[in-house]
Design a protein around this motif. Structure first.
Motif, short mmCIF file in Angstrom:
data_model
loop_
_atom_site.label_atom_id
_atom_site.label_comp_id
_atom_site.label_asym_id
_atom_site.label_seq_id
_atom_site.Cartn_x
_atom_site.Cartn_y
_atom_site.Cartn_z
N GLY A 1 -52.51 -10.52 -28.69
CA GLY A 1 -51.32 -10.36 -29.51
C GLY A 1 -51.49 -10.92 -30.91
O GLY A 1 -51.79 -12.11 -31.07
N GLY B 1 -49.12 -10.92 -33.23
CA GLY B 1 -47.87 -11.47 -33.74
C GLY B 1 -46.91 -10.38 -34.16
O GLY B 1 -46.84 -9.32 -33.54
N GLN C 1 -44.94 -11.98 -28.19
CA GLN C 1 -45.76 -12.33 -29.35
C GLN C 1 -45.55 -13.78 -29.80
O GLN C 1 -46.29 -14.28 -30.64
CB GLN C 1 -45.48 -11.36 -30.50
CG GLN C 1 -45.90 -9.94 -30.19
CD GLN C 1 -47.29 -9.89 -29.57
OE1 GLN C 1 -48.27 -10.27 -30.21
NE2 GLN C 1 -47.39 -9.46 -28.32
N GLY D 1 -42.82 -5.91 -32.80
CA GLY D 1 -43.14 -7.06 -31.95
C GLY D 1 -42.07 -7.26 -30.92
O GLY D 1 -40.97 -6.69 -31.02
N PRO E 1 -49.88 -7.10 -26.51
CA PRO E 1 -48.67 -6.29 -26.68
C PRO E 1 -48.44 -5.39 -25.46
O PRO E 1 -49.38 -5.03 -24.74
CB PRO E 1 -48.98 -5.44 -27.91
CG PRO E 1 -50.11 -6.14 -28.60
CD PRO E 1 -50.89 -6.82 -27.52
N PRO F 1 -48.83 -15.56 -34.07
CA PRO F 1 -47.91 -16.28 -33.17
C PRO F 1 -47.52 -17.68 -33.62
O PRO F 1 -46.32 -18.01 -33.60
CB PRO F 1 -48.66 -16.27 -31.84
CG PRO F 1 -49.44 -15.00 -31.88
CD PRO F 1 -49.89 -14.87 -33.31
#
Length: 603
Positions: A74, A76, A113, A109, A119, A136
């Protein structure tokens, strides 16, 4: 669960939301979310985007390039500065379904996240795209530092996860017979951890039937799990499934945390929220799901601030998101096998073969379900015998008679919940009445339910059934010796719990004769005498165990009040004691002395 979590988190939310109109590429929202589209997909103003620039970096993508997908760690949140992207989800059969088309001012997102989980959706550039990427840690800083804007962002992230859960988007397909042990096990794991999924019955769904024909699983290889990338797992363990879905995080054996919390029930979650919000590095470990036993409670009605009650999952879900918001690391499922107190930092040995290091440890492992002495009980666990009553189990009871055993508050809450699903609830208790073990409000409510019958001084003596599950139950009255046999397929056992402290054996942490952890004044004079021989004449704090820097809270602690509110209170209170210990041991040597090793203690 996320429905309930979101309702609570968003009920007090305020602030203006930019105008958003549904694009033709946007998928219709579930009915529960249709009125919240603007909250799910708000448009940030130029001024708000400028405020966010200090938290991220600008990147550019060409048409057709992927910004994010489930195979990536992830990255973010993506705030679009120019261009448009299409966000889609895929099911395990490879079918791609649009979620939303986004343009300048929108952001991509969801709540995962906050912790950098992979994701659950795909994001593809439809044209040249320039976006501000907020990783993150910086995203967590945004929601803390930017109060009003952070609140709107959090609301959107949570609602998006809620939408994915309701549609099953981004999650696996579970294929098997509803109510089978494996299906209930995996449904429970994913549901309690807030992960989207869909359940398909091959007897009713032609696509599921074709998948089963293609892979030809043996009876002990069901259910099948079709992951979003197309991988098919046969009756996987929770850890195997978690690894494929990116839920399980590999831990560094070299990193040293300020505090490691073992157990993610109400006590552990409260400790995580308060410790992380005060800047400590926090790791939370749990064997199954956040929420603990309380997370399986259908409704808690005597928790302060919730006059209409709240489900255990909803309460745990709120705390889980709060802990992520402040930066606590949560790892599920992982089991701590042992604790090494002969060294500093403390070492926790994990069932995966690794270890984690922490300056302090908080024991919040609660209790494990007690099994009554019923012949062949284990044979039917998950096949008609259950130790909690979540919506998954309740859905199996439609218009059936069920048996519930237990006289505590958890049993009372389950009875009220199951009575709205089952045709009749036969309630068995060993005592002569409920007044000694159940709150009056629950006794009164149960007494008004026409489809509940109470059998006092009674207990199950036999279960009938086969490999498919329970088919009958026999119980007797201990006072007059009378027996009853009913054709019943579902049995719910709420007969108390034993402390989950076996993993503490040989680490120097004292437990009482029932296995509960002794802290503070519960420690014997011998333990206190040992502490006075240590440097600084350390005396255990009220929530500290016989090993300095190791604390215990919640149901696992000997003198605790076995209530959710009490567990939450102890989780908050222990953080001050952790701070106290860390402040007074800033120069603890890397290795304990031989004398301290023999005592299982540190200076």
């Amino acid at each position: 669960m996320i429905n309930e979590v979101t309702d609570g988190l968003l009920s007090s939310a305020s602030g203006q939301v930019g105008d958003v109109s549904a694009n033709e590429a946007d998928a219709p929202l579930p009915p529960s979310l249709a009125s919240r589209r603007e909250q799910m997909f708000p448009k940030l103003t130029p001024a708000e985007i400028n405020r966010l620039r200090r938290f991220g970096t600008v990147h550019t993508w060409q048409p057709g390039e992927i910004l994010f997908d489930p195979s990536m760690r992830g990255a973010g949140m993506f705030v679009l500065l120019s261009g448009r992207i299409l966000t889609t989800r895929k099911n395990g059969l490879g079918i791609e379904i649009p979620i939303v088309e986004s343009g300048p001012g929108n952001f991509a997102g969801e709540v995962g996240q906050l912790s950098g989980r992979p994701p659950l959706a795909y994001g593809r550039a439809l044209e040249v795209v320039e976006a501000l990427v907020i990783d993150p840690p910086s995203l967590r800083a945004v929601v803390v530092a930017e109060a009003e804007l952070g609140e709107r962002i959090m609301r959107a992230l949570i609602l998006r996860r809620m939408g994915l859960i309701e549609t099953g988007g981004g999650g696996p397909l579970l294929i098997g017979a509803p109510g089978s042990a494996g299906m209930v096990r995996l449904q429970g794991f994913l549901s309690r951890n807030g992960h989207p999924h869909l359940v398909l019955d091959p007897a009713l769904d032609s696509v599921a039937e074709e998948v089963v024909k293609l892979h030809q699983p043996r009876s002990n290889e069901l259910p099948l799990v079709v992951c979003p990338d197309g991988t098919v797992l046969k009756d996987p363990t929770e850890r195997e499934l978690a690894r494929y879905l990116g839920l399980y995080v590999d831990l560094s054996p070299d990193r040293v945390y300020d505090v490691a919390i073992v157990g993610a029930g109400p006590a552990g979650l409260a400790c995580a929220v308060y410790a992380a919000s005060e800047g400590l590095s926090v790791l939370v470990l749990d064997t199954h799901a956040f929420g603990g036993q309380a997370g399986a409670s259908a409704r808690i009605e005597n928790y302060l601030g919730f006059p209409t009650g709240i489900s255990g999952q909803a309460l745990a879900g709120r705390a889980y998101v709060q802990a992520l918001k402040f930066g606590a690391e949560m790892v599920v499922p992982v089991e701590v096998m042992s604790l090494d107190c002969s060294r500093f930092p403390r070492a926790l040995q994990l069932d995966c073969g690794g270890q984690v290091l922490a300056k302090t440890v908080v024991i919040a492992t609660g209790a494990k379900y007690r099994r009554p002495g019923i012949p062949e009980l284990e044979k039917y666990e998950g096949r008609g015998v259950y130790y909690w009553a979540s919506p998954i189990e309740a859905a199996l009871c439609g218009q059936e008679e069920v048996v519930l055993v237990g006289g505590g508050n958890a049993a009372g809450q389950a009875i009220v919940f199951l009575a709205s699903h089952a045709a009749h609830v036969h309630h068995l208790i060993r005592g002569s009445d409920l007044a000694k073990s159940m709150s009056k409000y629950l006794i009164d409510r149960i007494g008004l339910l026409a489809n509940v019958t109470l059998y006092t001084e009674s207990e199950i003596v036999a279960i009938e059934g086969c490999d498919e599950g329970v088919s009958g139950v026999q119980w007797h009255n201990r006072k007059d010796g009378s027996k009853q046999t009913k054709s019943i397929r579902r049995i719910f056992l709420f007969v108390g719990a034993d402390p989950n402290t076996d993993w503490l054996e040989n680490c120097g942490v004292n437990v009482n004769d029932k296995g509960f952890v002794c802290t503070g004044i519960d420690l014997s004079p011998v333990d206190d005498a040992r502490s006075t021989h240590l440097k600084n004449e350390h005396h255990p704090l009220s929530l500290e165990t016989s090993v300095p820097g190791v604390f215990a809270i919640g149901d696992a602690r000997a003198s605790s009040t076995k209530r959710v509110a009490a567990a939450v209170g102890e989780g908050a209170a222990v953080v001050a004691q952790v701070h106290n210990w860390l402040a007074s041991h800033e120069t603890v040597p890397a290795q304990a002395t031989e004398h301290d090793k023999s005592l299982g203690r540190l200076n």
